[in-house]
Motif scaffolding. Sequence first.
Motif, short mmCIF file in Angstrom:
data_model
loop_
_atom_site.label_atom_id
_atom_site.label_comp_id
_atom_site.label_asym_id
_atom_site.label_seq_id
_atom_site.Cartn_x
_atom_site.Cartn_y
_atom_site.Cartn_z
N GLY A 139 13.16 75.66 -16.82
CA GLY A 139 13.95 76.68 -17.50
C GLY A 139 13.48 78.09 -17.21
O GLY A 139 13.63 78.98 -18.05
N SER A 140 12.96 78.32 -16.03
CA SER A 140 12.41 79.64 -15.66
C SER A 140 13.48 80.72 -15.74
O SER A 140 14.61 80.52 -15.30
N ARG A 141 13.06 81.87 -16.25
CA ARG A 141 13.97 83.02 -16.31
C ARG A 141 13.35 84.28 -15.74
O ARG A 141 14.01 85.07 -15.13
N THR A 142 12.06 84.50 -15.98
CA THR A 142 11.41 85.71 -15.51
C THR A 142 10.82 85.49 -14.11
O THR A 142 10.61 84.35 -13.70
N PRO A 143 10.55 86.58 -13.38
CA PRO A 143 9.94 86.41 -12.06
C PRO A 143 8.63 85.63 -12.10
O PRO A 143 8.41 84.77 -11.23
N ALA A 144 7.79 85.85 -13.08
CA ALA A 144 6.52 85.11 -13.17
C ALA A 144 6.78 83.63 -13.41
O ALA A 144 6.13 82.77 -12.79
N GLU A 145 7.72 83.30 -14.29
CA GLU A 145 8.05 81.89 -14.55
C GLU A 145 8.63 81.21 -13.32
O GLU A 145 8.32 80.05 -13.03
N ILE A 146 9.47 81.93 -12.59
CA ILE A 146 10.07 81.38 -11.37
C ILE A 146 8.98 81.10 -10.35
O ILE A 146 8.96 80.05 -9.69
N ALA A 147 8.01 82.01 -10.22
CA ALA A 147 6.91 81.80 -9.29
C ALA A 147 6.07 80.59 -9.69
O ALA A 147 5.70 79.78 -8.83
N ILE A 148 5.78 80.44 -10.97
CA ILE A 148 4.99 79.30 -11.44
C ILE A 148 5.73 77.99 -11.16
O ILE A 148 5.15 77.03 -10.65
N ALA A 149 7.01 77.95 -11.48
CA ALA A 149 7.80 76.74 -11.24
C ALA A 149 7.85 76.41 -9.75
O ALA A 149 7.75 75.24 -9.36
N THR A 150 8.00 77.43 -8.92
CA THR A 150 8.06 77.23 -7.47
C THR A 150 6.74 76.68 -6.95
O THR A 150 6.71 75.69 -6.21
N LEU A 151 5.64 77.29 -7.34
CA LEU A 151 4.33 76.83 -6.86
C LEU A 151 4.00 75.44 -7.40
O LEU A 151 3.42 74.62 -6.67
N ALA A 152 4.37 75.16 -8.64
CA ALA A 152 4.14 73.81 -9.18
C ALA A 152 4.92 72.78 -8.38
O ALA A 152 4.41 71.70 -8.06
N GLY A 153 6.14 73.10 -8.01
CA GLY A 153 6.94 72.20 -7.19
C GLY A 153 6.33 72.01 -5.80
O GLY A 153 6.31 70.90 -5.27
N LEU A 154 5.83 73.09 -5.21
CA LEU A 154 5.20 72.98 -3.89
C LEU A 154 3.95 72.12 -3.95
O LEU A 154 3.71 71.29 -3.06
N LEU A 155 3.15 72.29 -4.99
CA LEU A 155 1.94 71.47 -5.13
C LEU A 155 2.30 70.01 -5.33
O LEU A 155 1.67 69.12 -4.75
N ALA A 156 3.29 69.74 -6.18
CA ALA A 156 3.72 68.36 -6.40
C ALA A 156 4.19 67.74 -5.08
O ALA A 156 3.81 66.62 -4.73
N ASP A 157 5.01 68.48 -4.33
CA ASP A 157 5.52 67.98 -3.06
C ASP A 157 4.38 67.74 -2.07
O ASP A 157 4.30 66.70 -1.43
N ARG A 158 3.49 68.69 -1.97
CA ARG A 158 2.36 68.58 -1.04
C ARG A 158 1.48 67.38 -1.39
O ARG A 158 0.96 66.70 -0.52
N ASN A 159 1.33 67.11 -2.68
CA ASN A 159 0.47 66.01 -3.14
C ASN A 159 1.22 64.69 -3.31
O ASN A 159 0.65 63.72 -3.81
N GLY A 160 2.49 64.65 -2.92
CA GLY A 160 3.28 63.42 -3.01
C GLY A 160 3.54 62.98 -4.44
O GLY A 160 3.62 61.79 -4.72
N ARG A 161 3.71 63.94 -5.33
CA ARG A 161 3.95 63.65 -6.75
C ARG A 161 5.34 64.10 -7.16
O ARG A 161 5.90 65.02 -6.57
N PRO A 162 5.91 63.50 -8.22
CA PRO A 162 7.25 63.86 -8.63
C PRO A 162 7.33 65.16 -9.42
O PRO A 162 8.40 65.72 -9.61
N GLY A 163 6.21 65.66 -9.92
CA GLY A 163 6.23 66.82 -10.80
C GLY A 163 6.61 66.38 -12.21
O GLY A 163 6.92 65.21 -12.44
N GLY A 164 6.57 67.27 -13.13
CA GLY A 164 6.89 66.91 -14.51
C GLY A 164 5.76 66.15 -15.17
O GLY A 164 4.60 66.28 -14.79
N PHE A 165 6.10 65.32 -16.13
CA PHE A 165 5.08 64.64 -16.90
C PHE A 165 4.91 63.18 -16.52
O PHE A 165 4.33 62.41 -17.26
N GLU A 166 5.43 62.78 -15.35
CA GLU A 166 5.21 61.41 -14.87
C GLU A 166 3.91 61.36 -14.08
O GLU A 166 3.61 62.25 -13.31
N PHE A 167 3.09 60.32 -14.33
CA PHE A 167 1.82 60.20 -13.60
C PHE A 167 1.75 58.91 -12.90
O PHE A 167 1.85 58.01 -12.69
#
Length: 167
Positions: A139-167
Amino acid sequence: MTAETDACAVAHGEAESAPVERTLVAVFASPVARYLLRYAADLGYRTVLFEPDTARAADFAEVDRVLPDPGPDADVVVTDHHRPELGTVLQAALAARARWVGVLGNPRHPGPHIEALRELGVPEADIGRVHRPVGLNIGSRTPAEIAIATLAGLLADRNGRPGGFEF
């Protein structure tokens, strides 16, 4: 030590994490790019801002005027999908075989990058490599939130993870 105990030791400052060569190319000077570059550096990325328009990047410290060849370890994030250079920048990133290429934008609207790439004769398979929307759905709205969501997605993708709260 297992991978789990290694990660725990790193998190507690008891061990160094193994350095990983990473590059984040933020394309176009924007408020989101400013946060992406700042936060990505904290995550160990080598950061690059690509902005062909000198006036738009006046208050950014270091700027590449020519899109660098990001290489296979790079994540490329286009932070403004309204720019006329959108197609040519994406074409160059795809040709360089960047690890991940994405364009910020509202998922409820069609991405202008598709038509821009088709006009340049980019194959559909390459067009399909461009991610949009990017990042985790928080639900990102601000530039900082959008950056955090983007980087979290990149890290999840790089690490082969789905992101979110699934482990």
